[in-house]
Structures are given as structure tokens and as C-alpha cells.
Design a protein around this motif. Structure first.
Motif, PDB file in Angstrom:
ATOM      1  N   PHE A  26       0.864  -1.184   0.000  1.00 21.21           N
ATOM      2  CA  PHE A  26       0.000   0.000   0.000  1.00 21.21           C
ATOM      3  C   PHE A  26       0.897   1.230   0.000  1.00 21.21           C
ATOM      4  CE2 PHE A  26      -2.666   3.058   2.560  1.00 21.21           C
ATOM      5  CZ  PHE A  26      -3.549   3.334   1.536  1.00 21.21           C
ATOM      6  N   HIS A  27       0.850   1.966  -1.099  1.00 20.14           N
ATOM      7  CA  HIS A  27       1.676   3.165  -1.282  1.00 20.14           C
ATOM      8  C   HIS A  27       3.153   2.870  -1.033  1.00 20.14           C
ATOM      9  CE1 HIS A  27      -2.068   5.875  -0.556  1.00 20.14           C
ATOM     10  NE2 HIS A  27      -2.079   5.316  -1.739  1.00 20.14           N
ATOM     11  N   GLY A  28       3.623   1.747  -1.572  1.00 22.97           N
ATOM     12  CA  GLY A  28       5.029   1.389  -1.504  1.00 22.97           C
ATOM     13  C   GLY A  28       5.459   0.727  -0.216  1.00 22.97           C
ATOM     14  N   GLU A  29       4.553   0.535   0.713  1.00 22.69           N
ATOM     15  CA  GLU A  29       4.902  -0.116   1.980  1.00 22.69           C
ATOM     16  C   GLU A  29       4.220  -1.478   2.085  1.00 22.69           C
ATOM     17  OE1 GLU A  29       4.703   2.114   5.561  1.00 22.69           O
ATOM     18  OE2 GLU A  29       5.127   4.008   4.539  1.00 22.69           O
ATOM     19  N   LYS A  30       4.912  -2.419   2.708  1.00 26.26           N
ATOM     20  CA  LYS A  30       4.363  -3.753   2.925  1.00 26.26           C
ATOM     21  C   LYS A  30       3.561  -3.747   4.218  1.00 26.26           C
ATOM     22  CE  LYS A  30       5.891  -8.549   3.319  1.00 26.26           C
ATOM     23  NZ  LYS A  30       7.090  -9.416   3.298  1.00 26.26           N
ATOM     24  N   VAL A  31       2.302  -4.116   4.120  1.00 27.93           N
ATOM     25  CA  VAL A  31       1.423  -4.184   5.284  1.00 27.93           C
ATOM     26  C   VAL A  31       1.208  -5.662   5.604  1.00 27.93           C
ATOM     27  CG1 VAL A  31      -0.852  -3.618   6.219  1.00 27.93           C
ATOM     28  CG2 VAL A  31       0.276  -2.034   4.613  1.00 27.93           C
ATOM     29  N   VAL A  32       1.610  -6.075   6.780  1.00 28.35           N
ATOM     30  CA  VAL A  32       1.463  -7.465   7.198  1.00 28.35           C
ATOM     31  C   VAL A  32       0.086  -7.650   7.843  1.00 28.35           C
ATOM     32  CG1 VAL A  32       2.364  -9.286   8.705  1.00 28.35           C
ATOM     33  CG2 VAL A  32       3.945  -7.722   7.548  1.00 28.35           C
ATOM     34  N   VAL A  33      -0.634  -8.647   7.363  1.00 25.25           N
ATOM     35  CA  VAL A  33      -1.959  -8.956   7.910  1.00 25.25           C
ATOM     36  C   VAL A  33      -1.773  -9.719   9.213  1.00 25.25           C
ATOM     37  CG1 VAL A  33      -4.113 -10.220   7.530  1.00 25.25           C
ATOM     38  CG2 VAL A  33      -3.031  -8.973   5.632  1.00 25.25           C
ATOM     39  N   LYS A  34      -2.173  -9.108  10.304  1.00 25.35           N
ATOM     40  CA  LYS A  34      -2.057  -9.786  11.601  1.00 25.35           C
ATOM     41  C   LYS A  34      -3.270 -10.654  11.888  1.00 25.35           C
ATOM     42  CE  LYS A  34       1.226  -6.958  13.963  1.00 25.35           C
ATOM     43  NZ  LYS A  34       1.609  -6.278  15.159  1.00 25.35           N
ATOM     44  N   GLU A  35      -4.423 -10.246  11.325  1.00 28.90           N
ATOM     45  CA  GLU A  35      -5.644 -11.020  11.588  1.00 28.90           C
ATOM     46  C   GLU A  35      -6.647 -10.790  10.469  1.00 28.90           C
ATOM     47  OE1 GLU A  35      -9.161 -11.365  14.980  1.00 28.90           O
ATOM     48  OE2 GLU A  35      -7.574  -9.910  15.220  1.00 28.90           O
ATOM     49  N   ILE A  36      -7.286 -11.860  10.046  1.00 26.45           N
ATOM     50  CA  ILE A  36      -8.448 -11.744   9.165  1.00 26.45           C
ATOM     51  C   ILE A  36      -9.656 -11.687  10.077  1.00 26.45           C
ATOM     52  CG2 ILE A  36      -9.833 -12.848   7.377  1.00 26.45           C
ATOM     53  CD1 ILE A  36      -7.251 -14.160   6.352  1.00 26.45           C
ATOM     54  N   CYS A  37     -10.307 -10.549  10.112  1.00 21.81           N
ATOM     55  CA  CYS A  37     -11.435 -10.342  11.031  1.00 21.81           C
ATOM     56  C   CYS A  37     -12.711 -10.985  10.502  1.00 21.81           C
ATOM     57  CB  CYS A  37     -11.677  -8.853  11.233  1.00 21.81           C
ATOM     58  SG  CYS A  37     -10.214  -7.949  11.789  1.00 21.81           S
ATOM     59  N   TYR A  38     -12.891 -10.904   9.184  1.00 25.51           N
ATOM     60  CA  TYR A  38     -14.122 -11.419   8.587  1.00 25.51           C
ATOM     61  C   TYR A  38     -13.860 -11.717   7.125  1.00 25.51           C
ATOM     62  CZ  TYR A  38     -19.149 -11.883   7.900  1.00 25.51           C
ATOM     63  OH  TYR A  38     -20.394 -12.384   7.645  1.00 25.51           O
ATOM     64  N   ARG A  39     -14.486 -12.739   6.611  1.00 25.96           N
ATOM     65  CA  ARG A  39     -14.377 -13.075   5.189  1.00 25.96           C
ATOM     66  C   ARG A  39     -15.733 -13.508   4.669  1.00 25.96           C
ATOM     67  NH1 ARG A  39     -10.409 -18.038   4.559  1.00 25.96           N
ATOM     68  NH2 ARG A  39      -9.228 -16.848   6.063  1.00 25.96           N
ATOM     69  N   TRP A  40     -15.976 -13.183   3.389  1.00 26.91           N
ATOM     70  CA  TRP A  40     -17.222 -13.571   2.749  1.00 26.91           C
ATOM     71  C   TRP A  40     -17.014 -13.574   1.235  1.00 26.91           C
ATOM     72  CZ3 TRP A  40     -16.028  -8.759   4.390  1.00 26.91           C
ATOM     73  CH2 TRP A  40     -16.335  -7.671   3.582  1.00 26.91           C
ATOM     74  N   LYS A  41     -17.993 -14.105   0.507  1.00 28.87           N
ATOM     75  CA  LYS A  41     -17.933 -14.152  -0.950  1.00 28.87           C
ATOM     76  C   LYS A  41     -19.147 -13.435  -1.512  1.00 28.87           C
ATOM     77  CE  LYS A  41     -15.816 -18.724  -1.016  1.00 28.87           C
ATOM     78  NZ  LYS A  41     -16.030 -20.129  -1.413  1.00 28.87           N
ATOM     79  N   GLU A  42     -18.940 -12.787  -2.652  1.00 33.97           N
ATOM     80  CA  GLU A  42     -20.033 -12.168  -3.388  1.00 33.97           C
ATOM     81  C   GLU A  42     -19.908 -12.592  -4.844  1.00 33.97           C
ATOM     82  OE1 GLU A  42     -19.877  -7.930  -2.871  1.00 33.97           O
ATOM     83  OE2 GLU A  42     -20.324  -8.054  -0.734  1.00 33.97           O
TER      84      GLU A  42
END
Length: 83
Positions: A26-42
Motif C-alpha cells: 500500500f503506497h510502496g509499503e508492505k502491510v502485514v496482515v495480523k488477523e483476518i477479522c471477517y471473510r465472505w464471498k459475493e
């Protein structure tokens, strides 16, 4: 403050039964995902969009993955309050 973005982003993911984002740029920086809070499909026509609300421990992001195009998007970001 919620920012609507819909920006195409690079994502490191693990593909098991469904894609699981591990990090994204994101804007040249690596953002590490610490937690997936919610997931869904559309469904959008013939495409299945996998959507995730994730956090880096400070900010909350919404990511989406188009199964048809194999592209990831950063849909929105909710900035932390700095506490």
C-alpha cells in the motif's frame, strides 16, 4: 475515518480452500496482515469475489480478490485513532 479506495494492490497470499491474504503493498509499503477479522464471498455475474476485512493491528482494511481476473484490490481503509 473510512477511506474508499478500490486500488489494485500486490498481495502475498496462501491458497488453501480459498485465498488467504498474508501481506499487501500500500503506497510502496508492505502491510502485514495480523488477523483476518471477517471473510465472505459475493457473486458478480460469473465472477466470485472473495472479500476480507483484515487488520495490521492498527488500521482495518477491506481487500477483495476476483477469482476470474486473479486480481486483488484494496477496497477501503479505516484508519486507527492513534491510541
Amino acid at each position: 475515518m473510512l477511506l474508499n479506495l478500490h486500488e489494485r494492490v500486490r498481495v502475498g497470499a496462501v491458497f488453501e480452500s480459498s485465498p488467504k491474504p498474508v501481506w499487501f503493498s500500500f503506497h510502496g509499503e508492505k502491510v502485514v496482515v495480523k488477523e483476518i477479522c471477517y471473510r465472505w464471498k459475493e457473486r458478480e455475474g460469473a465472477d466470485i469475489i472473495h472479500k476480507y476485512t483484515v487488520t495490521d493491528g492498527f488500521n482495518v482494511f477491506e481487500l477483495s480478490f476476483s477469482a476470474m481476473d486473479a486480481c486483488w484490490y484494496l477496497e477501503a481503509m479505516d484508519e486507527g485513532d492513534g491510541k
